[in-house]
Design an enzyme around this catalytic site. Structure first.
Site, PDB file in Angstrom:
ATOM      1  CB  ALA A  52      11.204  42.765-121.957  1.00  0.00           C
ATOM      2  CB  VAL A  53      11.998  38.463-126.077  1.00  0.00           C
ATOM      3  CG1 VAL A  53      12.947  37.485-126.753  1.00  0.00           C
ATOM      4  CG2 VAL A  53      11.063  37.735-125.123  1.00  0.00           C
ATOM      5  N   GLY A  54      15.028  39.905-126.182  1.00  0.00           N
ATOM      6  CA  GLY A  54      16.050  40.499-127.058  1.00  0.00           C
ATOM      7  C   GLY A  54      16.190  41.985-126.771  1.00  0.00           C
ATOM      8  NE  ARG A  55      19.775  44.160-131.404  1.00  0.00           N
ATOM      9  CZ  ARG A  55      19.785  43.977-132.713  1.00  0.00           C
ATOM     10  NH1 ARG A  55      18.891  44.578-133.473  1.00  0.00           N
ATOM     11  NH2 ARG A  55      20.693  43.197-133.271  1.00  0.00           N
ATOM     12  CE1 TYR A  56      11.215  44.402-130.490  1.00  0.00           C
ATOM     13  CE2 TYR A  56       9.198  45.123-129.439  1.00  0.00           C
ATOM     14  CZ  TYR A  56       9.916  44.846-130.581  1.00  0.00           C
ATOM     15  OH  TYR A  56       9.326  45.016-131.814  1.00  0.00           O
TER      16      TYR A  56
ATOM     17  CG  ASP B 119       2.385  44.700-127.671  1.00  0.00           C
ATOM     18  OD1 ASP B 119       2.084  43.515-127.475  1.00  0.00           O
ATOM     19  OD2 ASP B 119       2.441  45.227-128.807  1.00  0.00           O
TER      20      ASP B 119
ATOM     21  CB  ALA C 295      -5.342  53.988-131.444  1.00  0.00           C
TER      22      ALA C 295
ATOM     23  CD  GLU D 278      -3.691  43.633-133.739  1.00  0.00           C
ATOM     24  OE1 GLU D 278      -3.302  44.190-132.703  1.00  0.00           O
ATOM     25  OE2 GLU D 278      -3.582  44.144-134.875  1.00  0.00           O
TER      26      GLU D 278
ATOM     27  CE1 TYR E 216       7.292  47.154-134.727  1.00  0.00           C
ATOM     28  CE2 TYR E 216       6.655  48.278-136.739  1.00  0.00           C
ATOM     29  CZ  TYR E 216       6.332  47.790-135.487  1.00  0.00           C
ATOM     30  OH  TYR E 216       5.058  47.924-135.005  1.00  0.00           O
TER      31      TYR E 216
HETATM   32  N1  UDP Z   1       8.511  41.273-128.385  1.00  0.00           N
HETATM   33  C1  UDP Z   1       9.747  41.188-127.768  1.00  0.00           C
HETATM   34  N2  UDP Z   1      10.854  41.082-128.535  1.00  0.00           N
HETATM   35  C2  UDP Z   1      10.830  41.091-129.884  1.00  0.00           C
HETATM   36  C3  UDP Z   1       9.579  41.191-130.531  1.00  0.00           C
HETATM   37  C4  UDP Z   1       8.428  41.291-129.744  1.00  0.00           C
HETATM   38  O1  UDP Z   1       9.821  41.189-126.548  1.00  0.00           O
HETATM   39  O2  UDP Z   1      11.898  40.991-130.521  1.00  0.00           O
HETATM   40  C5  UDP Z   1       7.298  41.353-127.547  1.00  0.00           C
HETATM   41  C6  UDP Z   1       7.148  42.730-126.914  1.00  0.00           C
HETATM   42  O3  UDP Z   1       6.454  42.620-125.692  1.00  0.00           O
HETATM   43  C7  UDP Z   1       6.333  43.459-127.934  1.00  0.00           C
HETATM   44  C8  UDP Z   1       5.367  42.376-128.346  1.00  0.00           C
HETATM   45  O4  UDP Z   1       6.160  41.169-128.372  1.00  0.00           O
HETATM   46  O5  UDP Z   1       5.711  44.610-127.387  1.00  0.00           O
HETATM   47  C9  UDP Z   1       4.710  42.559-129.723  1.00  0.00           C
HETATM   48  O6  UDP Z   1       5.634  42.952-130.686  1.00  0.00           O
HETATM   49  P1  UDP Z   1       5.618  44.439-131.274  1.00  0.00           P
HETATM   50  O7  UDP Z   1       5.392  45.396-130.159  1.00  0.00           O
HETATM   51  O8  UDP Z   1       6.866  44.631-132.085  1.00  0.00           O
HETATM   52  O9  UDP Z   1       4.343  44.352-132.208  1.00  0.00           O
HETATM   53  P2  UDP Z   1       3.413  45.549-132.723  1.00  0.00           P
HETATM   54  O10 UDP Z   1       3.197  46.520-131.606  1.00  0.00           O
HETATM   55  O11 UDP Z   1       4.133  46.170-133.863  1.00  0.00           O
HETATM   56  O12 UDP Z   1       2.162  44.870-133.161  1.00  0.00           O
HETATM   57 MN    MN Z   2       3.739  46.698-129.665  1.00  0.00          MN
END
Ligand code: UDP
Ligand code: MN
Length: 409
Positions: free
Chosen positions: A173-177, A263, A286, A353, A397
């Site tokens: 959980a980095v930044g705004r996540y 994630d 999915a 991925e 995003y």
């Molecule tokens: N993540 C994060 N901060 C960010 C970008 C990504 O913490 O600014 C981590 C977070 O755990 C996130 C994972 O990296 O769930 C993968 O990124 P994201 O979920 O945006 O990818 P997607 O689901 O679109 O493939």
């Molecule tokens: Mn994700």
């Protein structure tokens, strides 16, 4: 003794269908104090005293009886012959127990009468592969694909509780996540993820002080680990591979047998239990689980290490896991290939991925999770989805990712 016990536990976890017998000449200790489900089978004096120990988790499968003296004379006069006898006896017991495993109906096992599960059973033999119509329940390399209705959750839970299985869950959980997703993720995991098992949440963040404190069941805890915040979201996502690998080596291997990597933008909605544990576990994406192979979004650039022309399935990097050594192997592989791509100034189509898909093409996973284990509610056609165990959280995003300019993926 505790070293021996933890070694035995790791052998059990690595070979869940093996019959384990511990033989020893240890006079002053009792293995049953560390591993209560192991029974000392030698009940008669083996030389004046009961000196020799033979432990198995199968109390009623073997009975000791006194035979002609073998002890003093043979052991001291001919140690090689003595050792051979010991190995021979051990092998016979092993064969006998394997025979039991193959031919005794599960319901008749004494342990079942006690309401416990014998470790001798390979639990995956109890899967109902015909339980689901219209979906694939087994891969061509004989790995099960886990769908609702195929497994008996109690059997898996009992087995893992008995084995004292301990699971690490890693989440970033980095930044705004952090503000956007972490609290929901963790509180819902406490309601549905591996209930009854020992679980340690490894939360990786650049903002340790902002991690919400949540109420945890006994036997479960949170470890917060600080990581740097890469300026590109692609790097935040990709560099997880390196961080997970390092954490397995420095910390997780002291406490856990399995690791599951998630994630954070997801929410648990239903049981995500011990039936999902396996040596090397991958999740069917999915959006692609019932799509044709040629539509899979593998990396198609021959300059990238993730390049692949064809594959088995399209796996989703939002959930993967397995035994520590297997996940370490996966994360090391992905990280090395990501770095090699960087040296070559190339980036795989879907970042970590794409590399994960390449890894699982070369190293087949031993267990696949159906999209019931990570469903996107945006998908209208959901007749195959009998239960949603984990769902995608809404994506934002532009609002959440650093340097994001448009919606992707
Ligand atoms: N993540 C994060 N901060 C960010 C970008 C990504 O913490 O600014 C981590 C977070 O755990 C996130 C994972 O990296 O769930 C993968 O990124 P994201 O979920 O945006 O990818 P997607 O689901 O679109 O493939
Ligand atoms: Mn994700």
């Amino acid at each position: 003794m505790s070293d021996l016990a933890s070694h035995i536990s790791s052998v059990e976890n690595a070979h869940p269908d093996a019959a384990i017998i511990v033989l020893g000449d240890f006079n002053h200790t009792n293995l049953s104090t560390e591993l209560p489900n192991y029974h000392q089978q030698v009940t008669c004096p083996s030389r004046g005293n009961t000196l020799d120990h033979c432990y198995t988790p199968l109390k009623e499968a073997y009975r000791a009886s006194a035979g002609a003296p073998l002890g003093n004379g043979l052991k001291t006069r001919n140690p090689i012959l003595f050792s051979c006898c010991l190995v021979l006896v051990g092998s016979c017991i092993l064969l006998y127990l394997r025979y039991l495993a193959n031919f005794v109906p599960v319901d008749n096992l004494p342990a079942n009468r006690e309401g416990k599960l014998r470790r001798i059973i390979n639990l995956d033999d109890t899967l109902h592969f015909g339980a689901r119509q219209g979906v694939e329940t087994c891969t061509s390399w004989k790995a099960p694909i886990i769908w609702e209705g195929m497994f008996e959750s109690d059997l898996y839970d009992q087995k893992h509780i008995q084995n004292q299985t301990s699971v690490a869950l890693t989440v970033f959980a980095v930044g705004r996540y952090l503000d956007a997703y972490l609290k929901t993720f963790l509180t819902s995991a406490e309601q549905h993820f591996m209930l009854g098992l020992k679980v340690t949440y490894y939360v990786f963040t650049d903002l340790p002080e902002k991690v919400p404190s949540i109420e945890l069941a006994p036997n479960r805890n949170v470890k917060i680990m600080q990581v740097e915040k890469h300026s590109r979201w692609q790097d935040i996502s990709m560099m997880r591979m390196k961080t997970i690998s390092d954490a397995i080596e420095s910390d997780i291997h002291h406490h856990c047998n399995y690791v599951f990597c998630f994630d954070v933008d997801q929410e648990f909605k239903g049981r995500f239990g011990s039936e999902a544990l396996g040596d090397s576990v991958a999740l069917l994406h999915a959006w692609y689980y019932n799509a044709p192979n040629n539509s899979y979004t593998y990396d198609r650039n021959p300059r990238s290490k993730a390049f692949m022309e064809t594959g088995d399935y399209y796996y989703h990097a939002a959930v993967f896991g397995g035994l520590l050594e297997k996940v370490k192997n996966l994360t090391d592989y992905c990280f090395l290939n990501i770095m090699e791509d960087k040296l070559n100034n190339v980036e795989a189509l879907w970042h970590d991925e794409s590399h994960l898909n390449k890894y699982f093409w070369i190293n087949k996973p031993s267990r696949l999770l159906s999209p019931e284990y990570c469903w996107d509610q945006v998908i209208m056609e959901k007749s195959d989805i009998n239960i949603m165990r984990l769902i995608w959280a809404p994506k934002d995003y532009v609002g959440l990712r650093p340097l994001a300019t448009k919606n992707t993926n």
